[in-house]
Scaffold this motif. Structure first.
Motif, short mmCIF file in Angstrom:
data_model
loop_
_atom_site.label_atom_id
_atom_site.label_comp_id
_atom_site.label_asym_id
_atom_site.label_seq_id
_atom_site.Cartn_x
_atom_site.Cartn_y
_atom_site.Cartn_z
N LEU A 283 0.89 -1.15 0.06
CA LEU A 283 -0.19 0.02 -0.14
C LEU A 283 0.71 1.31 0.21
O LEU A 283 0.57 2.11 -0.69
N ARG A 284 2.03 1.20 0.88
CA ARG A 284 2.76 2.28 0.88
C ARG A 284 3.48 2.64 -0.30
O ARG A 284 3.72 3.76 -0.99
N HIS A 285 3.68 1.57 -1.15
CA HIS A 285 4.72 1.47 -2.16
C HIS A 285 3.68 2.24 -3.52
O HIS A 285 4.09 3.19 -4.26
N LYS A 286 2.59 1.86 -3.48
CA LYS A 286 1.55 2.35 -4.50
C LYS A 286 1.11 3.89 -4.15
O LYS A 286 0.93 4.80 -5.21
N ARG A 287 1.34 4.13 -2.89
CA ARG A 287 0.98 5.53 -2.60
C ARG A 287 1.93 6.68 -2.69
O ARG A 287 1.64 7.74 -2.69
N LYS A 288 3.24 6.10 -2.67
CA LYS A 288 4.40 6.97 -2.85
C LYS A 288 5.09 6.95 -4.34
O LYS A 288 5.95 7.76 -4.40
N ASN A 289 4.64 6.36 -5.24
CA ASN A 289 5.03 6.02 -6.63
C ASN A 289 4.16 6.29 -7.70
O ASN A 289 3.12 5.48 -7.70
N LYS A 290 4.05 7.45 -8.17
CA LYS A 290 2.96 8.10 -8.85
C LYS A 290 2.99 7.20 -10.41
O LYS A 290 1.96 7.66 -11.24
N HIS A 291 3.92 6.40 -10.70
CA HIS A 291 3.67 5.70 -11.94
C HIS A 291 2.76 4.43 -11.67
O HIS A 291 2.72 3.82 -12.55
N HIS A 292 2.25 4.27 -10.47
CA HIS A 292 1.24 3.27 -10.27
C HIS A 292 -0.06 3.82 -10.28
O HIS A 292 -0.46 4.82 -9.93
N TRP A 293 -1.01 3.20 -11.33
CA TRP A 293 -2.10 3.74 -11.47
C TRP A 293 -2.94 3.81 -10.33
O TRP A 293 -3.87 4.73 -10.06
N GLU A 294 -2.85 3.07 -9.12
CA GLU A 294 -3.61 3.22 -7.84
C GLU A 294 -3.08 4.38 -7.20
O GLU A 294 -4.35 5.06 -6.51
#
Length: 154
Positions: free
Chosen positions: A71-82
Motif C-alpha cells: 500500500l505504501r509503495h503504491k501511494r508513494k510512486n506516481k507511476h502506479h495507477w492506484e
C-alpha cells in the motif's frame, strides 16, 4: 534471512536497470534513475524480502506488514495507477500526467528483460483491468497499440 535480503536486493537492481533502459528510450532520464527508489526503504524492503525470498510462509503480522508495504509503495510512486484512484467504489480516478503514464508502460515493458538484455517484445497491456481516468485510458491505448510506430512517447 540475509540470503533473502540479498536476493531481493538483486531483484530490485535488475528491475531498476530494466526500467531505466525503457525510460531512457523515452527521454525520461531522471524518472528512470529514481524509479521504485522507495523499495529500498526499510518499510518496504524487509516485508517484500520476507514475502518473496524467505522461502517460508509469513505469519499473520508479517503478512500484514507486507500489505502495508505494498500500500505504501503504491501511494508513494506516481507511476502506479492506484496512486491516482480517488474512489475505488465508483472507479473514479484523476488523469495521470503523461510522464507517469509513460513510466508505467516502461515498468510493464521492463518485465520482458533480464539484466538489461532484451528477451522479447512485451505485449503486456493492462488497460482493461485497471482503474484509470478516461483520458489516461485513451493515452494508454495509443501507447500500447501494436500498430504504434511513433517512438518515443513524449
Amino acid at each position: 534471512m540475509m540470503k533473502a535480503y540479498w536476493r531481493y536486493f538483486l531483484y530490485i537492481m535488475n528491475h531498476k536497470l530494466n526500467v531505466l533502459i525503457e525510460c531512457w528510450k523515452e527521454g525520461l532520464y531522471f524518472q528512470g534513475v529514481i524509479h521504485d527508489f522507495s523499495k529500498f526503504s526499510p518499510a518496504e524492503f524487509f516485508p517484500y524480502a520476507k514475502k518473496f525470498y524467505s522461502g517460508k510462509p509469513l505469519v499473520l503480522d508479517e503478512e500484514l506488514n507486507w500489505k502495508y508495504a505494498w500500500l505504501r509503495h503504491k501511494r508513494k510512486n506516481k507511476h502506479h495507477w492506484e496512486y491516482w484512484v480517488i474512489n475505488p467504489n465508483t472507479n473514479e480516478a484523476l488523469p495521470m500526467p503523461k510522464k507517469y503514464v509513460i513510466e508505467m508502460v516502461c515498468d510493464w515493458r521492463s518485465f520482458s528483460r533480464k539484466w538489461g538484455k532484451k528477451v522479447k517484445e512485451s505485449t503486456l497491456n493492462l488497460t482493461d483491468s485497471i482503474v484509470v481516468h478516461p483520458e489516461t485510458k485513451r493515452e494508454l491505448e495509443l501507447m500500447t497499440s501494436p500498430q504504434r510506430t511513433d517512438k518515443p512517447f513524449n
